[in-house]
Design a protein around this motif. Structure first.
Motif, PDB file in Angstrom:
ATOM      1  N   GLY A   1      -3.187 -12.994  -3.876  1.00  0.00           N
ATOM      2  CA  GLY A   1      -3.234 -12.487  -5.109  1.00  0.00           C
ATOM      3  C   GLY A   1      -2.687 -11.099  -5.384  1.00  0.00           C
ATOM      4  O   GLY A   1      -2.317 -10.618  -4.467  1.00  0.00           O
ATOM      5  N   GLU A   2      -2.629 -10.697  -6.615  1.00  0.00           N
ATOM      6  CA  GLU A   2      -2.052  -9.453  -6.948  1.00  0.00           C
ATOM      7  C   GLU A   2      -2.797  -8.079  -6.143  1.00  0.00           C
ATOM      8  O   GLU A   2      -1.912  -7.337  -5.900  1.00  0.00           O
ATOM      9  CB  GLU A   2      -2.278  -9.033  -8.498  1.00  0.00           C
ATOM     10  CG  GLU A   2      -1.044  -9.734  -9.160  1.00  0.00           C
ATOM     11  CD  GLU A   2      -1.125  -9.578 -10.770  1.00  0.00           C
ATOM     12  OE1 GLU A   2      -1.537  -8.574 -11.170  1.00  0.00           O
ATOM     13  OE2 GLU A   2      -0.878 -10.549 -11.635  1.00  0.00           O
ATOM     14  N   ARG A   3      -4.223  -8.119  -6.046  1.00  0.00           N
ATOM     15  CA  ARG A   3      -4.733  -7.225  -5.197  1.00  0.00           C
ATOM     16  C   ARG A   3      -4.143  -7.196  -4.039  1.00  0.00           C
ATOM     17  O   ARG A   3      -4.300  -5.976  -3.457  1.00  0.00           O
ATOM     18  CB  ARG A   3      -6.436  -7.400  -5.588  1.00  0.00           C
ATOM     19  CG  ARG A   3      -7.203  -6.278  -4.920  1.00  0.00           C
ATOM     20  CD  ARG A   3      -8.726  -6.286  -5.211  1.00  0.00           C
ATOM     21  NE  ARG A   3      -9.242  -5.412  -4.742  1.00  0.00           N
ATOM     22  CZ  ARG A   3     -10.354  -4.982  -4.241  1.00  0.00           C
ATOM     23  NH1 ARG A   3     -11.114  -6.333  -4.496  1.00  0.00           N
ATOM     24  NH2 ARG A   3     -11.263  -4.176  -3.999  1.00  0.00           N
ATOM     25  N   MET A   4      -4.309  -8.180  -3.353  1.00  0.00           N
ATOM     26  CA  MET A   4      -3.769  -8.322  -1.912  1.00  0.00           C
ATOM     27  C   MET A   4      -2.420  -7.694  -1.559  1.00  0.00           C
ATOM     28  O   MET A   4      -2.040  -6.731  -0.915  1.00  0.00           O
ATOM     29  CB  MET A   4      -3.709  -9.562  -1.261  1.00  0.00           C
ATOM     30  CG  MET A   4      -3.368  -9.550   0.194  1.00  0.00           C
ATOM     31  SD  MET A   4      -4.453  -8.881   1.333  1.00  0.00           S
ATOM     32  CE  MET A   4      -4.229 -10.210   2.584  1.00  0.00           C
ATOM     33  N   GLN A   5      -1.630  -8.194  -2.812  1.00  0.00           N
ATOM     34  CA  GLN A   5      -0.231  -7.613  -2.595  1.00  0.00           C
ATOM     35  C   GLN A   5      -0.140  -6.145  -2.833  1.00  0.00           C
ATOM     36  O   GLN A   5       0.870  -5.547  -2.286  1.00  0.00           O
ATOM     37  CB  GLN A   5       0.877  -8.437  -3.511  1.00  0.00           C
ATOM     38  CG  GLN A   5       0.657  -9.826  -3.275  1.00  0.00           C
ATOM     39  CD  GLN A   5       1.432 -10.831  -4.238  1.00  0.00           C
ATOM     40  OE1 GLN A   5       1.585 -10.350  -5.475  1.00  0.00           O
ATOM     41  NE2 GLN A   5       1.460 -11.985  -3.866  1.00  0.00           N
ATOM     42  N   GLU A   6      -0.924  -5.577  -3.731  1.00  0.00           N
ATOM     43  CA  GLU A   6      -0.854  -4.321  -4.207  1.00  0.00           C
ATOM     44  C   GLU A   6      -1.423  -3.426  -3.110  1.00  0.00           C
ATOM     45  O   GLU A   6      -0.615  -2.328  -2.587  1.00  0.00           O
ATOM     46  CB  GLU A   6      -1.646  -3.833  -5.480  1.00  0.00           C
ATOM     47  CG  GLU A   6      -0.797  -4.406  -6.832  1.00  0.00           C
ATOM     48  CD  GLU A   6      -2.137  -4.497  -7.909  1.00  0.00           C
ATOM     49  OE1 GLU A   6      -3.029  -3.715  -7.827  1.00  0.00           O
ATOM     50  OE2 GLU A   6      -1.553  -4.815  -9.104  1.00  0.00           O
ATOM     51  N   GLN A   7      -2.273  -3.636  -2.427  1.00  0.00           N
ATOM     52  CA  GLN A   7      -2.901  -3.089  -1.346  1.00  0.00           C
ATOM     53  C   GLN A   7      -2.013  -3.085  -0.140  1.00  0.00           C
ATOM     54  O   GLN A   7      -1.678  -1.755   0.374  1.00  0.00           O
ATOM     55  CB  GLN A   7      -4.154  -3.850  -0.871  1.00  0.00           C
ATOM     56  CG  GLN A   7      -4.790  -3.096   0.238  1.00  0.00           C
ATOM     57  CD  GLN A   7      -5.205  -1.663   0.015  1.00  0.00           C
ATOM     58  OE1 GLN A   7      -5.759  -1.572  -1.195  1.00  0.00           O
ATOM     59  NE2 GLN A   7      -5.366  -0.817   1.057  1.00  0.00           N
ATOM     60  N   TYR A   8      -1.357  -3.961  -0.066  1.00  0.00           N
ATOM     61  CA  TYR A   8      -0.192  -3.969   1.126  1.00  0.00           C
ATOM     62  C   TYR A   8       0.891  -3.116   0.716  1.00  0.00           C
ATOM     63  O   TYR A   8       1.511  -2.665   1.728  1.00  0.00           O
ATOM     64  CB  TYR A   8       0.107  -5.514   1.651  1.00  0.00           C
ATOM     65  CG  TYR A   8       1.039  -5.668   2.668  1.00  0.00           C
ATOM     66  CD1 TYR A   8       0.299  -5.355   4.060  1.00  0.00           C
ATOM     67  CD2 TYR A   8       2.075  -6.009   2.695  1.00  0.00           C
ATOM     68  CE1 TYR A   8       0.919  -5.625   5.039  1.00  0.00           C
ATOM     69  CE2 TYR A   8       3.005  -6.122   4.032  1.00  0.00           C
ATOM     70  CZ  TYR A   8       2.359  -5.856   5.068  1.00  0.00           C
ATOM     71  OH  TYR A   8       3.116  -5.839   6.328  1.00  0.00           O
ATOM     72  N   TYR A   9       1.342  -3.356  -0.272  1.00  0.00           N
ATOM     73  CA  TYR A   9       2.397  -2.526  -0.974  1.00  0.00           C
ATOM     74  C   TYR A   9       2.096  -0.959  -0.888  1.00  0.00           C
ATOM     75  O   TYR A   9       2.967  -0.087  -0.356  1.00  0.00           O
ATOM     76  CB  TYR A   9       2.904  -2.868  -2.320  1.00  0.00           C
ATOM     77  CG  TYR A   9       4.112  -2.062  -2.956  1.00  0.00           C
ATOM     78  CD1 TYR A   9       5.414  -2.220  -2.421  1.00  0.00           C
ATOM     79  CD2 TYR A   9       3.684  -1.174  -4.026  1.00  0.00           C
ATOM     80  CE1 TYR A   9       6.308  -1.452  -3.097  1.00  0.00           C
ATOM     81  CE2 TYR A   9       4.748  -0.211  -4.387  1.00  0.00           C
ATOM     82  CZ  TYR A   9       6.133  -0.328  -3.948  1.00  0.00           C
ATOM     83  OH  TYR A   9       7.071   0.279  -4.373  1.00  0.00           O
ATOM     84  N   MET A  10       1.161  -0.544  -1.022  1.00  0.00           N
ATOM     85  CA  MET A  10       0.527   0.947  -1.032  1.00  0.00           C
ATOM     86  C   MET A  10       0.482   1.245   0.531  1.00  0.00           C
ATOM     87  O   MET A  10       0.684   2.609   0.672  1.00  0.00           O
ATOM     88  CB  MET A  10      -0.745   0.841  -1.561  1.00  0.00           C
ATOM     89  CG  MET A  10      -0.841   0.631  -3.242  1.00  0.00           C
ATOM     90  SD  MET A  10       0.543   1.191  -4.142  1.00  0.00           S
ATOM     91  CE  MET A  10      -0.419   2.870  -4.721  1.00  0.00           C
ATOM     92  N   GLU A  11       0.513   0.507   1.444  1.00  0.00           N
ATOM     93  CA  GLU A  11       0.458   1.061   2.778  1.00  0.00           C
ATOM     94  C   GLU A  11       1.496   1.946   3.352  1.00  0.00           C
ATOM     95  O   GLU A  11       2.588   1.874   3.257  1.00  0.00           O
ATOM     96  CB  GLU A  11       0.100  -0.147   3.746  1.00  0.00           C
ATOM     97  CG  GLU A  11      -1.187  -0.636   3.477  1.00  0.00           C
ATOM     98  CD  GLU A  11      -1.809  -1.778   4.509  1.00  0.00           C
ATOM     99  OE1 GLU A  11      -0.941  -1.972   5.693  1.00  0.00           O
ATOM    100  OE2 GLU A  11      -2.906  -2.254   4.583  1.00  0.00           O
TER     101      GLU A  11
END
Length: 101
Positions: A91-101
């Motif tokens: 989902g979006e939360r996982m994708q956002e978290q990974y993008y922020m790394e």
């Protein structure tokens, strides 16, 4: 394994050659020509590459999501242990978290 009876190549005159020795000679000459060609039009001084041309920028969030959609499922995870399915199905939360790394 059966040998192919009609092995041939084309000489510089456009004629088919079937003789194995002539074929070898034609191929040898062609490869020597290719290997010894020089590109006389290339001049390293004519190439203007700036620092900005070589900088790799971080993809935008939209570009990142587009990249994720291109990942194939069923592949081995990366060195971080995360596979495409985890990112796409997380989902979006996982994708956002990974993008922020």
């Amino acid at each position: 394994m059966a040998e192919v009876e009609d092995e041939h190549t084309v000489n510089k005159k456009g004629q088919s050659e079937y003789d194995k020795e002539k074929i070898k000679k034609i191929w040898k000459e062609d490869f020597e020509t290719l290997l010894n060609e020089t590109d006389t039009e290339y001049n390293a001084e004519d190439v203007n590459v700036t620092y900005e041309d070589r900088v790799i920028t971080t993809p935008t969030s939209d570009e990142f999501l587009k990249i994720l959609k291109g990942f194939k499922n069923g592949r081995a995870p990366g060195s971080n242990g995360i596979c495409a399915e985890m990112l796409n199905e997380g989902g979006e939360r996982m994708q956002e978290q990974y993008y922020m790394e």
